[in-house]
Write an enzyme that holds these catalytic residues in place. Structure first.
Site, PDB file in Angstrom:
ATOM      1  CD  GLU A  35      12.148  -5.681  19.470  1.00  0.00           C
ATOM      2  OE1 GLU A  35      12.207  -4.758  18.634  1.00  0.00           O
ATOM      3  OE2 GLU A  35      12.666  -5.599  20.592  1.00  0.00           O
ATOM      4  CG  HIS A  37       3.416  -4.430  22.450  1.00  0.00           C
ATOM      5  ND1 HIS A  37       3.635  -5.734  22.853  1.00  0.00           N
ATOM      6  CD2 HIS A  37       2.074  -4.303  22.335  1.00  0.00           C
ATOM      7  CE1 HIS A  37       2.474  -6.352  22.985  1.00  0.00           C
ATOM      8  NE2 HIS A  37       1.512  -5.522  22.666  1.00  0.00           N
ATOM      9  CE  LYS A 150      -1.025  -8.690  16.466  1.00  0.00           C
ATOM     10  NZ  LYS A 150      -2.139  -9.478  17.003  1.00  0.00           N
ATOM     11  CD  GLN A 154      -6.947  -2.764  18.555  1.00  0.00           C
ATOM     12  OE1 GLN A 154      -7.492  -3.522  19.335  1.00  0.00           O
ATOM     13  NE2 GLN A 154      -5.649  -2.561  18.562  1.00  0.00           N
TER      14      GLN A 154
HETATM   15  P1  AMP Z   1      -2.097  -5.582  22.343  1.00  0.00           P
HETATM   16  O1  AMP Z   1      -1.192  -5.488  23.532  1.00  0.00           O
HETATM   17  O2  AMP Z   1      -2.060  -6.902  21.666  1.00  0.00           O
HETATM   18  O3  AMP Z   1      -3.469  -5.053  22.617  1.00  0.00           O
HETATM   19  O4  AMP Z   1      -1.477  -4.582  21.271  1.00  0.00           O
HETATM   20  C1  AMP Z   1      -1.209  -3.239  21.570  1.00  0.00           C
HETATM   21  C2  AMP Z   1      -0.836  -2.515  20.302  1.00  0.00           C
HETATM   22  O5  AMP Z   1       0.324  -3.130  19.729  1.00  0.00           O
HETATM   23  C3  AMP Z   1      -1.936  -2.578  19.231  1.00  0.00           C
HETATM   24  O6  AMP Z   1      -1.979  -1.346  18.536  1.00  0.00           O
HETATM   25  C4  AMP Z   1      -1.452  -3.688  18.344  1.00  0.00           C
HETATM   26  O7  AMP Z   1      -1.934  -3.593  17.008  1.00  0.00           O
HETATM   27  C5  AMP Z   1       0.044  -3.464  18.391  1.00  0.00           C
HETATM   28  N1  AMP Z   1       0.742  -4.691  17.996  1.00  0.00           N
HETATM   29  C6  AMP Z   1       0.547  -5.940  18.491  1.00  0.00           C
HETATM   30  N2  AMP Z   1       1.316  -6.827  17.823  1.00  0.00           N
HETATM   31  C7  AMP Z   1       1.987  -6.117  16.882  1.00  0.00           C
HETATM   32  C8  AMP Z   1       2.942  -6.454  15.876  1.00  0.00           C
HETATM   33  N3  AMP Z   1       3.341  -7.715  15.689  1.00  0.00           N
HETATM   34  N4  AMP Z   1       3.425  -5.472  15.099  1.00  0.00           N
HETATM   35  C9  AMP Z   1       3.034  -4.181  15.274  1.00  0.00           C
HETATM   36  N5  AMP Z   1       2.153  -3.790  16.215  1.00  0.00           N
HETATM   37  C10 AMP Z   1       1.633  -4.738  16.999  1.00  0.00           C
END
Ligand code: AMP
Length: 281
Positions: A35, A37, A150, A154
């Site tokens: 959720e 993403h 989160k 980054q």
């Molecule tokens: P990742 O697949 O973990 O590299 O994350 C891809 C994107 O989704 C990044 O911009 C993360 O910061 C964002 N993201 C991951 N987890 C969350 C979350 N719980 N709430 C909001 N955005 C998130």
């Protein structure tokens, strides 16, 4: 929904959409979509005429002893979720397509922003992140790109990189989506055993305690971070890696909170690394 593997094809598909007058919103991910993403995808959908999502577990942002090999993957589920959200383009390159033999160019922001917090224990991580996001910005050519708060460090790295290198991309940062008990959603949460999963909720609870101390008038960074550490110490399954009260723009450590600040933390539940943060404002 178009599923695209080659950078050249993605570039062409994006150009076609934009030639049709559509602004393109872009959500880069490493897949195993949750959720958090999808909140980014929905915002991109709302703000733009078309949405692109990338799913790529980027090898250059993993250290030699990190979890690249066992990072969770669910391509079928991810594509179904993208389809359900009305995504137009999904970019799913192979590592060879992204880093062909002979590639030697990287985006390096120096040791300041990227050396602090997670950068201290994950050398090279943000070099890999900045490089892949720069490449994705070039390949996808979006008007706007969406990131989650989160991964606060980054977002600082990407804003800096986009600004310094003149990417014509608006970087949009959206709030962390949490489980009902407060744990920040993360693809890596699937590593947690049942006891660790229960204990992991303490990270956000302790951030809340530290923020409450700040709101009660405490301005010493050591006291605010100390409250976080104290609260987490009640939970033996969680070990704090760092708890830092930092400048929200360059992440430099603060002694006293005068303007805005961020309390950024990393902790381990067994072998699983959890990161989270809360604004002090
Ligand atoms: P990742 O697949 O973990 O590299 O994350 C891809 C994107 O989704 C990044 O911009 C993360 O910061 C964002 N993201 C991951 N987890 C969350 C979350 N719980 N709430 C909001 N955005 C998130």
């Amino acid at each position: 929904m178009e599923i695209i593997e080659k950078p050249g094809d993605m570039h062409a598909a994006s150009a076609k959409l934009r030639a049709g007058g559509k602004a393109l919103g872009f959500v880069p991910t490493m897949g195993c979509l949750h959720e958090g993403h999808l909140s980014l995808v929905r915002a991109a959908r709302e703000d733009n005429g078309a949405v692109a999502v990338s799913i790529f577990v980027n090898p250059t942002q993993f250290g030699p002893n990190e979890d690249l090999g066992r990072y969770p993957r669910d391509m079928e589920g991810d594509l179904a979720k993208c389809r359900a959200e009305g995504v137009d383009l999904v970019f799913v390159p192979s590592a060879k397509n992204m880093y062909p033999a002979g590639a030697v160019s990287f985006v390096d922001l120096g040791g300041g922003i990227t050396g602090r917090l997670c950068g201290a224990s994950r050398p090279g991580h943000f070099r890999g992140v900045a490089t892949v996001v720069a490449k994705l910005f070039n390949i996808v050519s979006p008007e706007r790109a969406y990131f989650g708060a989160k991964d606060y460090q980054q977002t600082v790295v990407i804003r800096r990189m986009a600004h310094d290198l003149d990417f014509p991309v608006e970087v949009v940062v959206l709030p962390t989506v949490r489980e009902p008990d407060g744990l920040a959603m993360s693809s890596r949460n699937s590593y947690l055993g049942p006891a660790e999963r229960k204990a992991a909720a303490m990270v956000y609870a302790a951030l809340g305690e530290a923020a409450a101390l700040y709101l009660s008038g405490e301005r010493r960074a050591s006291a605010v971070a100390g409250r976080f550490r104290d609260a987490v110490s009640a939970q033996p399954l969680i070990e704090v890696e760092y708890a830092s009260v930092a400048d929200p723009d360059d992440l430099s450590p603060l002694e006293t909170v005068t303007g805005g600040a961020i309390l950024a933390v990393a902790a381990r539940a067994g072998a699983t690394r959890l990161i989270d943060n809360i604004a002090l404002s």
